[in-house]
Design a protein around this motif. Sequence first.
Motif, PDB file in Angstrom:
ATOM      1  N   ILE A  13       2.271 -72.736  49.213  1.00 32.01           N
ATOM      2  CA  ILE A  13       2.955 -73.187  50.427  1.00 32.01           C
ATOM      3  C   ILE A  13       2.564 -72.289  51.593  1.00 32.01           C
ATOM      4  O   ILE A  13       2.221 -72.765  52.684  1.00 32.01           O
ATOM      5  CB  ILE A  13       4.479 -73.204  50.226  1.00 32.01           C
ATOM      6  CG1 ILE A  13       4.870 -74.275  49.212  1.00 32.01           C
ATOM      7  CG2 ILE A  13       5.196 -73.423  51.565  1.00 32.01           C
ATOM      8  CD1 ILE A  13       6.307 -74.158  48.726  1.00 32.01           C
ATOM      9  N   ASP A  14       2.592 -70.987  51.382  1.00 30.56           N
ATOM     10  CA  ASP A  14       2.199 -70.029  52.413  1.00 30.56           C
ATOM     11  C   ASP A  14       0.750 -70.272  52.846  1.00 30.56           C
ATOM     12  O   ASP A  14       0.461 -70.378  54.041  1.00 30.56           O
ATOM     13  CB  ASP A  14       2.375 -68.605  51.869  1.00 30.56           C
ATOM     14  CG  ASP A  14       1.938 -67.539  52.844  1.00 30.56           C
ATOM     15  OD1 ASP A  14       2.544 -67.447  53.932  1.00 30.56           O
ATOM     16  OD2 ASP A  14       1.002 -66.786  52.506  1.00 30.56           O
ATOM     17  N   MET A  15      -0.132 -70.389  51.868  1.00 31.31           N
ATOM     18  CA  MET A  15      -1.558 -70.571  52.160  1.00 31.31           C
ATOM     19  C   MET A  15      -1.814 -71.871  52.923  1.00 31.31           C
ATOM     20  O   MET A  15      -2.474 -71.874  53.970  1.00 31.31           O
ATOM     21  CB  MET A  15      -2.371 -70.573  50.863  1.00 31.31           C
ATOM     22  CG  MET A  15      -3.849 -70.854  51.070  1.00 31.31           C
ATOM     23  SD  MET A  15      -4.812 -70.857  49.541  1.00 31.31           S
ATOM     24  CE  MET A  15      -4.077 -72.197  48.645  1.00 31.31           C
ATOM     25  N   ALA A  96      -1.346 -70.257  40.135  1.00 30.44           N
ATOM     26  CA  ALA A  96      -0.744 -69.295  41.076  1.00 30.44           C
ATOM     27  C   ALA A  96       0.618 -68.823  40.585  1.00 30.44           C
ATOM     28  O   ALA A  96       0.949 -67.636  40.702  1.00 30.44           O
ATOM     29  CB  ALA A  96      -0.627 -69.922  42.460  1.00 30.44           C
ATOM     30  N   LYS A  97       1.400 -69.726  40.020  1.00 28.56           N
ATOM     31  CA  LYS A  97       2.719 -69.317  39.529  1.00 28.56           C
ATOM     32  C   LYS A  97       2.602 -68.413  38.303  1.00 28.56           C
ATOM     33  O   LYS A  97       3.453 -67.558  38.079  1.00 28.56           O
ATOM     34  CB  LYS A  97       3.562 -70.556  39.212  1.00 28.56           C
ATOM     35  CG  LYS A  97       4.033 -71.261  40.489  1.00 28.56           C
ATOM     36  CD  LYS A  97       4.899 -72.458  40.197  1.00 28.56           C
ATOM     37  CE  LYS A  97       6.193 -72.069  39.578  1.00 28.56           C
ATOM     38  NZ  LYS A  97       7.358 -72.096  40.414  1.00 28.56           N
ATOM     39  N   THR A  98       1.531 -68.568  37.545  1.00 23.85           N
ATOM     40  CA  THR A  98       1.318 -67.718  36.372  1.00 23.85           C
ATOM     41  C   THR A  98       0.910 -66.307  36.782  1.00 23.85           C
ATOM     42  O   THR A  98       1.460 -65.316  36.298  1.00 23.85           O
ATOM     43  CB  THR A  98       0.239 -68.322  35.457  1.00 23.85           C
ATOM     44  OG1 THR A  98       0.698 -69.596  34.998  1.00 23.85           O
ATOM     45  CG2 THR A  98      -0.045 -67.421  34.265  1.00 23.85           C
ATOM     46  N   PHE A  99      -0.062 -66.196  37.702  1.00 25.69           N
ATOM     47  CA  PHE A  99      -0.613 -64.891  38.062  1.00 25.69           C
ATOM     48  C   PHE A  99       0.054 -64.260  39.274  1.00 25.69           C
ATOM     49  O   PHE A  99      -0.214 -63.104  39.580  1.00 25.69           O
ATOM     50  CB  PHE A  99      -2.128 -65.008  38.239  1.00 25.69           C
ATOM     51  CG  PHE A  99      -2.813 -65.347  36.949  1.00 25.69           C
ATOM     52  CD1 PHE A  99      -2.913 -64.405  35.936  1.00 25.69           C
ATOM     53  CD2 PHE A  99      -3.314 -66.619  36.720  1.00 25.69           C
ATOM     54  CE1 PHE A  99      -3.530 -64.719  34.731  1.00 25.69           C
ATOM     55  CE2 PHE A  99      -3.931 -66.943  35.522  1.00 25.69           C
ATOM     56  CZ  PHE A  99      -4.026 -65.990  34.524  1.00 25.69           C
ATOM     57  N   ARG A 100       0.898 -64.982  39.963  1.00 25.11           N
ATOM     58  CA  ARG A 100       1.753 -64.480  41.042  1.00 25.11           C
ATOM     59  C   ARG A 100       1.034 -63.646  42.103  1.00 25.11           C
ATOM     60  O   ARG A 100       1.366 -62.466  42.305  1.00 25.11           O
ATOM     61  CB  ARG A 100       2.915 -63.685  40.456  1.00 25.11           C
ATOM     62  CG  ARG A 100       3.782 -64.501  39.543  1.00 25.11           C
ATOM     63  CD  ARG A 100       4.966 -63.681  39.050  1.00 25.11           C
ATOM     64  NE  ARG A 100       5.677 -64.439  38.028  1.00 25.11           N
ATOM     65  CZ  ARG A 100       5.912 -63.991  36.811  1.00 25.11           C
ATOM     66  NH1 ARG A 100       5.531 -62.779  36.453  1.00 25.11           N
ATOM     67  NH2 ARG A 100       6.557 -64.731  35.943  1.00 25.11           N
ATOM     68  N   PRO A 101       0.073 -64.240  42.800  1.00 23.95           N
ATOM     69  CA  PRO A 101      -0.517 -63.481  43.901  1.00 23.95           C
ATOM     70  C   PRO A 101       0.561 -63.186  44.951  1.00 23.95           C
ATOM     71  O   PRO A 101       1.567 -63.892  45.040  1.00 23.95           O
ATOM     72  CB  PRO A 101      -1.593 -64.420  44.454  1.00 23.95           C
ATOM     73  CG  PRO A 101      -1.209 -65.776  43.979  1.00 23.95           C
ATOM     74  CD  PRO A 101      -0.448 -65.598  42.709  1.00 23.95           C
ATOM     75  N   GLU A 102       0.347 -62.150  45.719  1.00 24.77           N
ATOM     76  CA  GLU A 102       1.340 -61.716  46.692  1.00 24.77           C
ATOM     77  C   GLU A 102       1.534 -62.763  47.786  1.00 24.77           C
ATOM     78  O   GLU A 102       0.597 -63.105  48.517  1.00 24.77           O
ATOM     79  CB  GLU A 102       0.904 -60.397  47.332  1.00 24.77           C
ATOM     80  CG  GLU A 102       1.895 -59.855  48.333  1.00 24.77           C
ATOM     81  CD  GLU A 102       1.379 -58.609  49.025  1.00 24.77           C
ATOM     82  OE1 GLU A 102       1.965 -58.250  50.063  1.00 24.77           O
ATOM     83  OE2 GLU A 102       0.411 -57.994  48.538  1.00 24.77           O
ATOM     84  N   VAL A 103       2.743 -63.276  47.887  1.00 22.90           N
ATOM     85  CA  VAL A 103       3.067 -64.263  48.913  1.00 22.90           C
ATOM     86  C   VAL A 103       3.069 -63.571  50.271  1.00 22.90           C
ATOM     87  O   VAL A 103       3.655 -62.486  50.421  1.00 22.90           O
ATOM     88  CB  VAL A 103       4.431 -64.918  48.637  1.00 22.90           C
ATOM     89  CG1 VAL A 103       4.807 -65.886  49.749  1.00 22.90           C
ATOM     90  CG2 VAL A 103       4.415 -65.627  47.287  1.00 22.90           C
ATOM     91  N   GLY A 104       2.387 -64.168  51.233  1.00 22.91           N
ATOM     92  CA  GLY A 104       2.293 -63.601  52.569  1.00 22.91           C
ATOM     93  C   GLY A 104       0.986 -62.860  52.797  1.00 22.91           C
ATOM     94  O   GLY A 104       0.654 -62.528  53.920  1.00 22.91           O
ATOM     95  N   SER A 105       0.235 -62.635  51.716  1.00 20.57           N
ATOM     96  CA  SER A 105      -1.014 -61.882  51.844  1.00 20.57           C
ATOM     97  C   SER A 105      -2.193 -62.741  52.305  1.00 20.57           C
ATOM     98  O   SER A 105      -3.197 -62.208  52.766  1.00 20.57           O
ATOM     99  CB  SER A 105      -1.376 -61.231  50.510  1.00 20.57           C
ATOM    100  OG  SER A 105      -1.635 -62.216  49.512  1.00 20.57           O
ATOM    101  N   TYR A 106      -2.068 -64.052  52.208  1.00 21.79           N
ATOM    102  CA  TYR A 106      -3.181 -64.947  52.538  1.00 21.79           C
ATOM    103  C   TYR A 106      -3.441 -64.949  54.034  1.00 21.79           C
ATOM    104  O   TYR A 106      -2.526 -65.037  54.847  1.00 21.79           O
ATOM    105  CB  TYR A 106      -2.872 -66.373  52.066  1.00 21.79           C
ATOM    106  CG  TYR A 106      -3.970 -67.338  52.412  1.00 21.79           C
ATOM    107  CD1 TYR A 106      -5.126 -67.395  51.640  1.00 21.79           C
ATOM    108  CD2 TYR A 106      -3.881 -68.169  53.527  1.00 21.79           C
ATOM    109  CE1 TYR A 106      -6.153 -68.263  51.966  1.00 21.79           C
ATOM    110  CE2 TYR A 106      -4.901 -69.040  53.856  1.00 21.79           C
ATOM    111  CZ  TYR A 106      -6.031 -69.082  53.082  1.00 21.79           C
ATOM    112  OH  TYR A 106      -7.055 -69.942  53.400  1.00 21.79           O
TER     113      TYR A 106
END
Length: 108
Positions: A13-15, A96-106
Amino acid sequence: MRLSQINQCAFCIDMHSKDALSQGENQERIIGLSAWRDMPFYSDTEIAALNWAEHLNAGKTVDDNSYQKVVEALGEQAVVDLTIAINAINSWNRIAKTFRPEVGSYKP
């Protein structure tokens, strides 16, 4: 982006919202997407695509009437392309939900 909302994939969603804004998308349309049926911001083509995406994402059976309706609105090749994209974004949401990249970093 609508599928990412349904699948609750915060990173996606952020991306996608950042990408859409950077490409000139209207902020109202992004904000309104979660309630698109009640918003006047979307074309008939977009409404058909959103309906199809939600229909497939829900795992509903595709009956002949539903299929014919979306083909009439979008054309057969666009339905094929959209169906492939729906499957792809669902897979990316799960990754993405499995590996949980940092939200807001994109960054777009």
